[in-house]
Scaffold this motif. Structure first.
Motif, PDB file in Angstrom:
ATOM      1  N   PRO A 231      36.361  40.595  13.745  1.00 32.14           N
ATOM      2  CA  PRO A 231      35.069  40.547  13.046  1.00 32.14           C
ATOM      3  C   PRO A 231      34.067  41.577  13.572  1.00 32.14           C
ATOM      4  O   PRO A 231      33.258  42.109  12.806  1.00 32.14           O
ATOM      5  N   LEU A 232      34.139  41.878  14.856  1.00 30.79           N
ATOM      6  CA  LEU A 232      33.245  42.901  15.415  1.00 30.79           C
ATOM      7  C   LEU A 232      33.583  44.271  14.847  1.00 30.79           C
ATOM      8  O   LEU A 232      32.692  45.054  14.514  1.00 30.79           O
ATOM      9  N   LEU A 233      34.870  44.572  14.740  1.00 32.24           N
ATOM     10  CA  LEU A 233      35.293  45.850  14.163  1.00 32.24           C
ATOM     11  C   LEU A 233      34.870  45.966  12.701  1.00 32.24           C
ATOM     12  O   LEU A 233      34.594  47.054  12.209  1.00 32.24           O
ATOM     13  N   GLU A 234      34.822  44.827  12.009  1.00 34.40           N
ATOM     14  CA  GLU A 234      34.446  44.833  10.593  1.00 34.40           C
ATOM     15  C   GLU A 234      32.953  45.075  10.379  1.00 34.40           C
ATOM     16  O   GLU A 234      32.565  45.652   9.375  1.00 34.40           O
ATOM     17  N   ARG A 235      32.120  44.654  11.325  1.00 31.05           N
ATOM     18  CA  ARG A 235      30.678  44.763  11.089  1.00 31.05           C
ATOM     19  C   ARG A 235      29.941  45.741  12.000  1.00 31.05           C
ATOM     20  O   ARG A 235      28.784  46.032  11.763  1.00 31.05           O
ATOM     21  N   GLU A 236      30.609  46.237  13.033  1.00 25.70           N
ATOM     22  CA  GLU A 236      29.965  47.179  13.944  1.00 25.70           C
ATOM     23  C   GLU A 236      30.819  48.425  14.083  1.00 25.70           C
ATOM     24  O   GLU A 236      32.002  48.420  13.752  1.00 25.70           O
ATOM     25  N   SER A 237      30.210  49.464  14.622  1.00 28.74           N
ATOM     26  CA  SER A 237      30.921  50.726  14.819  1.00 28.74           C
ATOM     27  C   SER A 237      31.207  50.919  16.312  1.00 28.74           C
ATOM     28  O   SER A 237      30.297  50.836  17.134  1.00 28.74           O
ATOM     29  N   PHE A 238      32.470  51.167  16.633  1.00 24.44           N
ATOM     30  CA  PHE A 238      32.879  51.422  18.010  1.00 24.44           C
ATOM     31  C   PHE A 238      33.601  52.760  18.072  1.00 24.44           C
ATOM     32  O   PHE A 238      34.317  53.131  17.143  1.00 24.44           O
ATOM     33  N   ASP A 239      33.426  53.457  19.173  1.00 25.46           N
ATOM     34  CA  ASP A 239      34.104  54.732  19.379  1.00 25.46           C
ATOM     35  C   ASP A 239      35.504  54.539  19.953  1.00 25.46           C
ATOM     36  O   ASP A 239      36.396  55.348  19.724  1.00 25.46           O
ATOM     37  N   LEU A 240      35.664  53.449  20.727  1.00 35.20           N
ATOM     38  CA  LEU A 240      36.944  53.198  21.396  1.00 35.20           C
ATOM     39  C   LEU A 240      37.237  51.706  21.424  1.00 35.20           C
ATOM     40  O   LEU A 240      36.366  50.896  21.749  1.00 35.20           O
ATOM     41  N   LEU A 241      38.480  51.361  21.109  1.00 38.06           N
ATOM     42  CA  LEU A 241      39.007  50.024  21.330  1.00 38.06           C
ATOM     43  C   LEU A 241      39.866  50.125  22.580  1.00 38.06           C
ATOM     44  O   LEU A 241      40.863  50.857  22.596  1.00 38.06           O
ATOM     45  N   LEU A 242      39.484  49.422  23.624  1.00 41.65           N
ATOM     46  CA  LEU A 242      40.236  49.367  24.875  1.00 41.65           C
ATOM     47  C   LEU A 242      40.815  47.965  24.953  1.00 41.65           C
ATOM     48  O   LEU A 242      40.072  46.986  25.090  1.00 41.65           O
ATOM     49  N   SER A 243      42.134  47.855  24.827  1.00 40.90           N
ATOM     50  CA  SER A 243      42.742  46.539  24.690  1.00 40.90           C
ATOM     51  C   SER A 243      43.910  46.339  25.631  1.00 40.90           C
ATOM     52  O   SER A 243      44.760  47.221  25.782  1.00 40.90           O
ATOM     53  N   ASP A 244      43.932  45.146  26.230  1.00 42.65           N
ATOM     54  CA  ASP A 244      45.136  44.705  26.919  1.00 42.65           C
ATOM     55  C   ASP A 244      46.195  44.554  25.833  1.00 42.65           C
ATOM     56  O   ASP A 244      45.862  44.285  24.669  1.00 42.65           O
ATOM     57  N   ILE A 245      47.451  44.712  26.185  1.00 41.34           N
ATOM     58  CA  ILE A 245      48.488  44.571  25.171  1.00 41.34           C
ATOM     59  C   ILE A 245      48.922  43.116  25.047  1.00 41.34           C
ATOM     60  O   ILE A 245      49.045  42.591  23.951  1.00 41.34           O
ATOM     61  N   VAL A 246      49.122  42.446  26.170  1.00 40.66           N
ATOM     62  CA  VAL A 246      49.596  41.068  26.152  1.00 40.66           C
ATOM     63  C   VAL A 246      48.395  40.127  26.176  1.00 40.66           C
ATOM     64  O   VAL A 246      47.701  40.006  27.178  1.00 40.66           O
ATOM     65  N   MET A 247      48.134  39.488  25.016  1.00 42.77           N
ATOM     66  CA  MET A 247      47.038  38.529  24.880  1.00 42.77           C
ATOM     67  C   MET A 247      47.486  37.408  23.951  1.00 42.77           C
ATOM     68  O   MET A 247      48.369  37.607  23.125  1.00 42.77           O
ATOM     69  N   PRO A 248      46.853  36.229  24.072  1.00 42.00           N
ATOM     70  CA  PRO A 248      47.205  35.133  23.160  1.00 42.00           C
ATOM     71  C   PRO A 248      46.701  35.407  21.744  1.00 42.00           C
ATOM     72  O   PRO A 248      45.793  36.203  21.555  1.00 42.00           O
ATOM     73  N   GLU A 249      47.306  34.748  20.784  1.00 39.97           N
ATOM     74  CA  GLU A 249      46.939  34.780  19.364  1.00 39.97           C
ATOM     75  C   GLU A 249      47.282  36.090  18.673  1.00 39.97           C
ATOM     76  O   GLU A 249      47.906  36.098  17.637  1.00 39.97           O
ATOM     77  N   MET A 250      46.825  37.211  19.212  1.00 39.10           N
ATOM     78  CA  MET A 250      47.078  38.523  18.612  1.00 39.10           C
ATOM     79  C   MET A 250      47.219  39.528  19.750  1.00 39.10           C
ATOM     80  O   MET A 250      46.288  39.695  20.534  1.00 39.10           O
ATOM     81  N   ASP A 251      48.366  40.172  19.846  1.00 42.91           N
ATOM     82  CA  ASP A 251      48.515  41.130  20.935  1.00 42.91           C
ATOM     83  C   ASP A 251      47.752  42.428  20.643  1.00 42.91           C
ATOM     84  O   ASP A 251      47.261  42.646  19.532  1.00 42.91           O
ATOM     85  N   GLY A 252      47.637  43.253  21.658  1.00 39.73           N
ATOM     86  CA  GLY A 252      46.854  44.474  21.535  1.00 39.73           C
ATOM     87  C   GLY A 252      47.407  45.464  20.524  1.00 39.73           C
ATOM     88  O   GLY A 252      46.656  46.204  19.895  1.00 39.73           O
ATOM     89  N   ILE A 253      48.724  45.472  20.356  1.00 37.99           N
ATOM     90  CA  ILE A 253      49.321  46.398  19.395  1.00 37.99           C
ATOM     91  C   ILE A 253      48.949  45.997  17.973  1.00 37.99           C
ATOM     92  O   ILE A 253      48.554  46.835  17.160  1.00 37.99           O
ATOM     93  N   GLU A 254      49.034  44.702  17.678  1.00 40.93           N
ATOM     94  CA  GLU A 254      48.622  44.237  16.355  1.00 40.93           C
ATOM     95  C   GLU A 254      47.128  44.486  16.143  1.00 40.93           C
ATOM     96  O   GLU A 254      46.702  44.895  15.059  1.00 40.93           O
ATOM     97  N   LEU A 255      46.341  44.258  17.188  1.00 39.25           N
ATOM     98  CA  LEU A 255      44.905  44.530  17.104  1.00 39.25           C
ATOM     99  C   LEU A 255      44.652  46.006  16.795  1.00 39.25           C
ATOM    100  O   LEU A 255      43.831  46.343  15.946  1.00 39.25           O
ATOM    101  N   ALA A 256      45.387  46.896  17.457  1.00 37.95           N
ATOM    102  CA  ALA A 256      45.224  48.331  17.211  1.00 37.95           C
ATOM    103  C   ALA A 256      45.601  48.689  15.775  1.00 37.95           C
ATOM    104  O   ALA A 256      44.947  49.533  15.145  1.00 37.95           O
ATOM    105  N   GLN A 257      46.654  48.056  15.268  1.00 39.42           N
ATOM    106  CA  GLN A 257      47.059  48.322  13.879  1.00 39.42           C
ATOM    107  C   GLN A 257      45.981  47.857  12.905  1.00 39.42           C
ATOM    108  O   GLN A 257      45.659  48.550  11.949  1.00 39.42           O
ATOM    109  N   ARG A 258      45.400  46.692  13.159  1.00 39.39           N
ATOM    110  CA  ARG A 258      44.307  46.193  12.312  1.00 39.39           C
ATOM    111  C   ARG A 258      43.083  47.096  12.441  1.00 39.39           C
ATOM    112  O   ARG A 258      42.411  47.382  11.450  1.00 39.39           O
ATOM    113  N   CYS A 259      42.818  47.562  13.666  1.00 40.78           N
ATOM    114  CA  CYS A 259      41.685  48.466  13.899  1.00 40.78           C
ATOM    115  C   CYS A 259      41.857  49.742  13.085  1.00 40.78           C
ATOM    116  O   CYS A 259      40.890  50.237  12.496  1.00 40.78           O
ATOM    117  N   SER A 260      43.072  50.273  13.014  1.00 41.62           N
ATOM    118  CA  SER A 260      43.286  51.518  12.267  1.00 41.62           C
ATOM    119  C   SER A 260      43.032  51.322  10.774  1.00 41.62           C
ATOM    120  O   SER A 260      42.653  52.262  10.081  1.00 41.62           O
TER     121      SER A 260
END
Length: 124
Positions: free
Chosen positions: A39-68
């Motif tokens: 939701p933050l990516l949808e309503r705000e502008s960020f220059d960089l997404l810095l994400s751990d890869i292994v996380m609950p619910e949604m891993d960082g790779i899926e998050l990066a794909q959604r971010c793109s």
């Protein structure tokens, strides 16, 4: 000012990384999971997404794909402590940098600087 969205499920690490990046002059918004970042990516502008890869619910790779999809201009950098996951990240998000734990905070700040210095030079 460069805005960073940090997604890290470990609270101590999230605080540690946020402080280091803020001390280096970055504006940091930190969340504890990928599903909170969307939701933050949808309503705000960020220059960089810095994400751990292994996380609950949604891993960082899926998050990066959604971010793109949501914010294609947002750059992506992963942090991970798992070598096998690093290989998967390189395969599934080849444009993203991967920083393996453990790392020194200075290394993190230098990698973030490289992401933006490279981008500036590419535009010239």
């Amino acid at each position: 000012m460069i805005r960073i969205l940090l997604a890290e499920d470990d609270q101590a690490m999230r605080t540690y990384l946020s402080r280091a990046l803020q001390n280096a002059g970055y504006d940091v918004t930190a969340v504890d999971r990928g599903t909170e970042a969307i939701p933050l990516l949808e309503r705000e502008s960020f220059d960089l997404l810095l994400s751990d890869i292994v996380m609950p619910e949604m891993d960082g790779i899926e998050l990066a794909q959604r971010c793109s999809e949501i914010a294609p201009k947002t750059k992506v950098m992963f942090i991970t402590g798992f070598a096998g996951v690093t290989l998967r990240a390189s395969r599934e998000a080849p444009q993203a940098r991967v920083l393996s734990k453990p790392f020194h905070l200075r290394d993190l700040v230098l990698e973030v600087q490289r992401v933006f210095n490279f981008a500036e030079h590419a535009r010239v």
